[in-house]
Write an enzyme that holds these catalytic residues in place. Structure first.
Site, short mmCIF file in Angstrom:
data_model
loop_
_atom_site.label_atom_id
_atom_site.label_comp_id
_atom_site.label_asym_id
_atom_site.label_seq_id
_atom_site.Cartn_x
_atom_site.Cartn_y
_atom_site.Cartn_z
N SER A 76 -38.04 -62.18 -14.84
CA SER A 76 -38.19 -62.13 -13.43
C SER A 76 -39.12 -60.90 -13.08
O SER A 76 -39.25 -60.11 -13.94
CB SER A 76 -36.91 -62.09 -12.67
OG SER A 76 -36.32 -60.68 -12.77
N GLU B 44 -28.27 -62.37 -23.30
CA GLU B 44 -26.90 -62.61 -23.43
C GLU B 44 -25.96 -63.83 -23.07
O GLU B 44 -24.99 -64.15 -23.31
CB GLU B 44 -25.83 -61.48 -22.84
CG GLU B 44 -26.06 -61.25 -21.37
CD GLU B 44 -27.31 -60.47 -20.85
OE1 GLU B 44 -27.07 -59.56 -19.75
OE2 GLU B 44 -28.34 -60.42 -21.71
N GLU C 96 -39.17 -67.55 -5.99
CA GLU C 96 -38.94 -68.28 -7.02
C GLU C 96 -37.70 -68.74 -6.93
O GLU C 96 -36.68 -67.80 -7.13
CB GLU C 96 -39.33 -67.55 -8.52
CG GLU C 96 -39.14 -68.17 -9.78
CD GLU C 96 -39.34 -67.51 -10.76
OE1 GLU C 96 -40.02 -68.16 -11.82
OE2 GLU C 96 -39.07 -66.43 -10.94
N LYS D 268 -33.94 -58.41 -28.23
CA LYS D 268 -32.89 -58.44 -27.55
C LYS D 268 -33.00 -59.73 -26.60
O LYS D 268 -33.59 -59.65 -25.55
CB LYS D 268 -32.96 -57.05 -26.58
CG LYS D 268 -31.74 -56.64 -25.95
CD LYS D 268 -30.73 -57.35 -25.29
CE LYS D 268 -31.34 -57.91 -23.65
NZ LYS D 268 -30.71 -58.72 -23.03
N CYS E 105 -40.70 -71.46 -16.34
CA CYS E 105 -41.53 -70.23 -15.65
C CYS E 105 -42.83 -71.13 -15.43
O CYS E 105 -43.70 -70.66 -14.40
CB CYS E 105 -41.90 -69.17 -16.28
SG CYS E 105 -42.70 -69.38 -17.92
N PHE F 28 -33.05 -66.38 -20.67
CA PHE F 28 -32.30 -67.20 -21.20
C PHE F 28 -32.63 -68.82 -21.12
O PHE F 28 -32.23 -69.52 -21.75
CB PHE F 28 -31.14 -67.63 -20.22
CG PHE F 28 -31.48 -68.08 -18.55
CD1 PHE F 28 -31.42 -69.04 -18.66
CD2 PHE F 28 -31.54 -66.85 -17.64
CE1 PHE F 28 -31.95 -69.62 -17.30
CE2 PHE F 28 -32.13 -67.51 -16.39
CZ PHE F 28 -32.03 -68.82 -16.29
#
Length: 499
Positions: A226, A176, A383, A173, A281, A149
């Protein structure tokens, strides 16, 4: 409410799954659209379209594939502001940061435009008498990308332009949580002249992911997210015979030496820790200060900067705030829980972001600063992926370097120093994939490759640059001799050698 569809074989295709979820504006907390979650069969339809398109697209010359990329690049530049608004509306980052995201994605498209050069391979004449060897870099087939995202444009653009330019077809993909921009990218690719089926978008959840990881037609999978999911993607995809590059989590440290310019360090840290609300990240989430004097001075500078940092909506506000909301209510609650944990474990809370915009329905958490953090604390080990910066005090360069090397993640790191000797030793000894010297967020340019070490990456090849081309192609080496009077005759039973 409008529903976001899938993009299969060059056109929008409405999902019939009956499953959907809302897409929110993080600044207001209001859902403005819904995204349908694809079924397994709908995911297979996208894979089938890509497999059919591969037969012809793989035969298009690299030069003509590059021309599609050139047109796509021009369209991205033309629609830059529109795309940045969409990013801000669904992810929450401020408009200028969204434009920066697009720029870093565009750089990979520019790199992909050079694909005729990048696919030239190698050639050696006369490796033996009358024998030549040469290599071909051939496409794999259907490739898949599963993206996060936090960069709805940039991370997909790190994947599919190189894959498509190399002659593959692609199924994306996206997350969402912010699916509109990937759909818009698909439309712009079609406008650029990409044939139907070469690029497809499936909006979904684990149902779609598992099909991409197991369907035999998919040859390669790229993932960013992740570490637990990266490990799952790598293990599952590899077990089904696919090549996989899976980039996972991070806990990026900045080592600040006593000779560093603390005004520069403070300015660099504010953007590196709190830019994009820490949802990067490559964000710096730990600063290692060598000595108490450095830590005291730096904390004071950061505290004064945090006091004037503006938090607000990503668009529609003048002047533009430095930091927007987090992507979702659930993620904002998770970040607040980490702040709670830091307080409970005894870290000194210098700046508390839990109360920022408390009267807003948006998903806001303000800049948070902890001092006197130890390596045993949860806020150090895990994290957080939010605007939380931890100050760890270390007595020496060696102890700071050891802490970085002992951490399970090894994505990015930085050192701030005026000493060339310290910088050189740090760069050589640190066990991290991307290193900055007086550069807080050392994201490589598109013609280099992006990737970390340790549990920040699974798979031997990184994103974009030379590794991207290697990942999306299969090397074939040909050794050839043409009939002549010098060819050997008779049976040859010994190991062949060149003479």
């Amino acid at each position: 409410m409008q529903k976001i569809a899938n993009y299969i074989n060059g056109q929008a295709v409405v999902s019939h799954s009956g499953r959907s979820q809302p897409v929110f504006d993080p600044a207001t907390g209001v859902a403005h659209t819904e995204v349908s979650l694809a079924t397994a069969d709908e995911t297979r339809a996208a894979i089938s379209a890509a497999a059919t398109a591969f037969a012809s697209w793989s035969q298009v010359t690299p030069l003509n594939r590059a021309r599609v990329m050139f047109k796509f690049k021009a369209l991205l530049e033309q629609h830059r502001d529109e795309l940045a608004v969409l990013i801000s509306k669904e992810h929450g980052k401020v408009f200028s940061d969204a434009q920066g995201e697009l720029t870093r994605g565009l750089e990979v498209v520019e790199f992909a435009c050079g694909i005729p050069h990048l696919l030239k391979g190698e050639h050696s004449m006369n490796v033996g008498r009358g024998v030549d060897s040469f290599s071909l870099m051939q496409p794999l087939g259907v490739c898949a990308g599963i993206t996060p995202f936090n960069f709805p444009a940039m991370v997909p653009l790190w994947m599919f332009p190189i894959a498509i330019a190399c002659g593959n077809t692609f199924v994306l993909k996206p997350s969402e949580k912010d699916p509109t921009v990937p759909m818009r990218l698909a439309q712009l690719l079609t406008e650029a002249g990409l044939p139907p089926g070469v690029f497809n978008v499936i909006n979904g959840d684990k149902t779609a992911v598992d099909v991409l990881l197991t369907d035999p037609a998919v040859q390669a999978v790229s993932f960013v997210g992740s570490t637990p999911i990266a490990e799952y993607v790598y293990a599952t995809g590899s077990a089904h015979g696919k090549r996989v590059q899976a980039l996972g989590g991070a806990k990026n440290h900045m080592l600040v030496m006593p000779d560093a310019d603390l005004d520069q360090v403070s300015g660099a840290l504010m953007g590196a820790a709190y830019g994009s609300a820490g949802e990067r990240c490559m964000a710096i989430s730990v600063v290692l200060c060598v000595g108490d004097a450095v830590a005291d001075a730096l904390v004071a500078k950061l505290q004064s900067e945090i006091a004037v940092l503006q938090v607000g909506p990503g668009t529609g506000v003048t002047p533009e705030p430095q930091m927007g909301p987090l992507v979702s209510q659930q993620h904002a609650a998770k970040v607040r829980s980490y702040i709670d944990a830091g307080v409970a474990e005894g870290a000194v809370l210098v700046a508390d972001g839990r109360q920022v915009a408390a009267d807003s329905a948006g998903f806001f958490v303000g800049p948070t600063l902890f001092d006197h953090v130890s390596s045993a604390m949860k806020i150090y080990r895990e994290e957080i992926f939010g605007p939380v910066l931890c100050v760890v005090r270390v007595p020496s360069f060696a102890e700071g370097l050891a802490l970085i090397n002992q951490h399970e993640f090894g994505n990015g790191t930085a050192i701030f120093t005026a000493s060339g000797e310290a910088a050189r030793e740090f760069a050589a000894q640190v066990q991290v994939g991307m290193v900055g010297v007086n550069v807080p967020i050392p994201v490589p340019m598109a013609f280099h490759s992006f990737g970390g070490w340790k549990r920040s990456v699974f798979g031997p090849l990184n994103m974009h640059g030379p590794d991207g081309v290697r990942f999306y192609t299969r090397m074939k080496t040909i050794t050839a001799r043409w009939p002549s009077g010098s060819m050997p005759t008779g049976n040859q039973f010994s190991m062949p050698t060149m003479k």
